[in-house]
Structure formats: structure tokens, C-alpha cells
Design an enzyme around this catalytic site. Structure first.
Site, PDB file in Angstrom:
ATOM      1  N   SER A  30       0.872  -1.211  -0.048  1.00 35.83           N
ATOM      2  CA  SER A  30      -0.009   0.015  -0.161  1.00 35.83           C
ATOM      3  C   SER A  30       0.742   1.182  -0.112  1.00 35.83           C
ATOM      4  CB  SER A  30      -0.774  -0.027   1.141  1.00 35.83           C
ATOM      5  OG  SER A  30      -1.396   1.333   1.575  1.00 35.83           O
ATOM      6  N   HIS A  54      -1.191  -1.296  -4.249  1.00 32.73           N
ATOM      7  CA  HIS A  54      -2.395  -0.889  -3.764  1.00 32.73           C
ATOM      8  C   HIS A  54      -2.441   0.539  -3.566  1.00 32.73           C
ATOM      9  CE1 HIS A  54      -5.915  -1.874  -1.355  1.00 32.73           C
ATOM     10  NE2 HIS A  54      -5.821  -0.997  -0.491  1.00 32.73           N
ATOM     11  N   MET A  58      -8.906   8.126  -0.530  1.00 26.81           N
ATOM     12  CA  MET A  58     -10.060   8.339   0.774  1.00 26.81           C
ATOM     13  C   MET A  58     -10.240   9.989   0.518  1.00 26.81           C
ATOM     14  SD  MET A  58      -7.813   6.950   3.939  1.00 26.81           S
ATOM     15  CE  MET A  58      -6.455   5.364   3.867  1.00 26.81           C
ATOM     16  N   HIS A  87      -8.236   1.198  -4.163  1.00 22.64           N
ATOM     17  CA  HIS A  87      -9.186   0.920  -2.983  1.00 22.64           C
ATOM     18  C   HIS A  87      -9.970   2.225  -2.773  1.00 22.64           C
ATOM     19  CE1 HIS A  87      -9.649  -0.305   1.409  1.00 22.64           C
ATOM     20  NE2 HIS A  87     -10.761  -0.057   0.782  1.00 22.64           N
ATOM     21  N   MET A  89     -12.003   4.437  -0.755  1.00 22.93           N
ATOM     22  CA  MET A  89     -12.868   4.563   0.498  1.00 22.93           C
ATOM     23  C   MET A  89     -13.465   6.201   0.131  1.00 22.93           C
ATOM     24  SD  MET A  89      -9.876   3.192   2.806  1.00 22.93           S
ATOM     25  CE  MET A  89      -8.622   3.020   1.511  1.00 22.93           C
ATOM     26  N   ASP A 196      -6.841  -6.522   4.205  1.00 24.93           N
ATOM     27  CA  ASP A 196      -6.296  -4.924   4.119  1.00 24.93           C
ATOM     28  C   ASP A 196      -6.284  -4.589   5.489  1.00 24.93           C
ATOM     29  OD1 ASP A 196      -5.290  -2.649   3.857  1.00 24.93           O
ATOM     30  OD2 ASP A 196      -6.948  -2.122   2.155  1.00 24.93           O
TER      31      ASP A 196
HETATM   32  C1  DX5 Z   1      -6.404   1.788   5.221  1.00 25.74           C
HETATM   33  C2  DX5 Z   1      -6.101   1.219   4.165  1.00 25.74           C
HETATM   34  C3  DX5 Z   1      -4.725   0.197   4.022  1.00 25.74           C
HETATM   35  C4  DX5 Z   1      -3.596   0.731   4.656  1.00 25.74           C
HETATM   36  C5  DX5 Z   1      -2.890  -0.535   5.417  1.00 25.74           C
HETATM   37  O1  DX5 Z   1      -7.839   2.130   5.426  1.00 25.74           O
HETATM   38  O2  DX5 Z   1      -7.235   0.633   3.259  1.00 25.74           O
HETATM   39  O3  DX5 Z   1      -4.591  -0.126   2.846  1.00 25.74           O
HETATM   40  O4  DX5 Z   1      -2.713   1.276   3.996  1.00 25.74           O
HETATM   41  O5  DX5 Z   1      -1.830  -0.282   6.168  1.00 25.74           O
HETATM   42  P1  DX5 Z   1      -0.978  -1.167   7.182  1.00 25.74           P
HETATM   43  O6  DX5 Z   1      -0.681  -2.387   6.171  1.00 25.74           O
HETATM   44  O7  DX5 Z   1      -0.125  -0.339   7.566  1.00 25.74           O
HETATM   45  O8  DX5 Z   1      -2.131  -1.616   8.098  1.00 25.74           O
HETATM   46 ZN    ZN Z   2      -6.422  -0.232   1.180  1.00 24.08          ZN
END
Ligand code: DX5
Ligand code: ZN
Length: 245
Positions: A30, A54, A58, A87, A89, A196
Site C-alpha cells: 500500500s 495498492h 480517501m 481501493h 474509500m 487489508d
Molecule cells: C487503510 C488502508 C490500508 C492501509 C493498510 O484504510 O485501506 O490499505 O494502507 O496499512 P497497514 O498495512 O499499515 O495496516
Molecule cells: Zn486499502
């Protein structure tokens, strides 16, 4: 050939077919945990060691955090050949998701909680040339969405509450992975299950055993001194857990 040998030959073929049917492990670092001023370098740092990048979009509405949007995805697409796993959000994915497919994202995943008609969005995404992913957040039951999984290429199951990197993995959420994998297997669905949140050396095996085959890792990859090496280590652990599951 004796009946016994014929039986063994058939068994061997079946085992081979079963093994061929198990999708390869996907490791998707990510970029949320990378240096946002150096995203192209972050992509290059893992090139050859990972399957997807990834990209956490957001909007400060669906989640409180605010990250990046289409212009950055467009720039990333031009900067790297690694498939982009977006992804979203965000609120109103019915309006915005297809734009990411049109920019060339390999996969576009949006949240079930933000959408009245997820199947319609999945159809739009596929028509625009990307894979379609459905995400469910920490407090959303997976049972509500099992029936529509045939319309999707991937189910993303959050193993934290969506919004921020660096949170602790919540093992109880793997029950959703087990439920989804059992449902997908019994229905012969070609479905990736991505986890995730908090995926790291000490958590990836449990997620793999539960039935996940795509693994997002932010902190565990970009917080490491050697991100490519960290990604390779995660893959080795996931592969070992999946082959013994
Ligand atoms: C958070 C994201 C994740 C985040 C995960 O809402 O969707 O993709 O980057 O980060 P780690 O791997 O640090 O938990
Ligand atoms: Zn994510």
C-alpha cells in the site's frame, strides 16, 4: 493398466487440477505507507517483487482521512507498469469509480457501505476494462453480500477499520474470510479475497490459512529498510501457509 494404477493416475490428475485452480498469491504494497513526495520511487522499489500496487483513495467523507484522487492515479499509471489496485474509500462510488477504470487501473474496489447498487457499479467497471472489487469494512457482515459475489472479481475484507495505516490487525475478522472462501469454493466462483490492514510477518499466515489470496501491506513493506525484501518475505509466508492449509 491395472484398476489400482488407473485410479492413482486419475487421483494424480485431480490433485494437479486442484493445485492449478488455486490462484497465485498476490502481494500488494500500500502506497499509503510510502513517501507521497516520491511515489514513483516507491513503485520502483518493489518492482519485480510484488504483483499489484495498492492505492488508497480517501475522500475525507467516507473516512476521515484524505489522500489522493484521479490525477495521482493517472501519474502513477504513467510512472509504473505494476498493475494498480485502487481501493476507493469514498462516498458515491457509482459516480466516481468508473473514472479510475478509465485511467487504466487494473482493479477498482469500492465499499459496499457507500453504495446502493453495487452490482451496477461492478458492471460499469468491467465494461470500462477493469476488474471489479467489493470492499467491506470492519463492522459490515459478509453474509449480506454473498449472493452478489459472482458479479465481482474480488472481495476485499478489511482486517482493521478503514481509514488509516499502521493499525493493529483484528484476527476475529478472519471469520468473514472463512465464510466468503467457503461460499466461493462451494459455488466454484473465481474470486480473489484480499485482506487489508495490519498484514505483516506475524499475521499474514493466519489470513492465508483463512482463505485470503491477496494481501495488502503498507507499514510492513514501506516501513521496512528494504521494501522488496519485505514483500518477498510476506509472499513466502503466505505461500507456505496456503500450501499447508
Ligand atoms: C487503510 C488502508 C490500508 C492501509 C493498510 O484504510 O485501506 O490499505 O494502507 O496499512 P497497514 O498495512 O499499515 O495496516
Ligand atoms: Zn486499502
Amino acid at each position: 493398466m491395472s484398476g489400482l494404477r488407473r485410479g492413482f493416475a486419475t487421483y494424480t490428475v485431480r490433485v494437479a487440477q486442484f493445485q492449478a485452480a488455486q490462484a497465485d498469491t498476490v502481494i500488494a504494497p500500500s502506497l499509503l505507507a510510502a513517501d507521497f513526495a516520491r511515489l514513483a520511487e516507491a513503485a520502483e522499489a518493489v518492482d519485480g517483487a510484488v504483483d499489484w500496487l495498492h492505492v488508497d483513495v480517501m475522500d475525507n467523507h467516507f473516512v476521515p482521512n484524505l489522500t489522493l484522487g484521479p490525477p495521482v492515479v493517472k501519474a502513477l499509471k504513467a510512472a509504473t507498469a505494476i498493475p494498480l489496485d485502487c481501493h476507493l474509500m469514498i462516498e458515491d462510488p457509482a459516480r466516481w469509480a468508473v473514472g479510475y477504470a478509465e485511467l487504466g487501473a487494473y482493479n477498482v474496489t469500492f465499499h459496499a457501505e457507500a453504495c446502493d447498487d453495487p452490482v451496477a457499479v461492478a458492471k460499469d467497471l468491467r465494461a470500462a476494462g477493469s476488474k471489479a472489487g467489493l470492499a467491506i469494512d470492519r463492522d459490515t457482515p459478509v453474509e449480506d453480500y454473498l449472493e452478489i459475489l459472482p458479479e465481482f472479481d474480488m472481495l476485499l475484507i478489511m482486517t482493521i477499520k478503514a481509514g488509516f495505516g499502521g493499525q493493529s490487525f483484528i484476527p476475529e475478522l478472519l471469520d468473514k474470510v472463512r465464510t466468503a472462501r467457503t461460499h466461493a469454493s462451494s459455488g466454484h466462483l473465481d474470486l480473489r479475497i484480499e485482506v487489508d490492514g495490519g498484514i505483516a510477518d506475524d499475521t499474514i499466515a493466519a489470513a492465508a490459512e483463512a482463505g485470503a489470496d491477496a494481501f495488502v501491506a503498507g507499514t510492513a513493506v514501506y516501513g521496512a529498510a528494504d521494501p522488496a525484501d519485505a514483500a518477498r518475505r510476506l509472499r513466502a509466508r503466505a505461500d507456505a501457509a496456503r500450501s499447508s492449509a
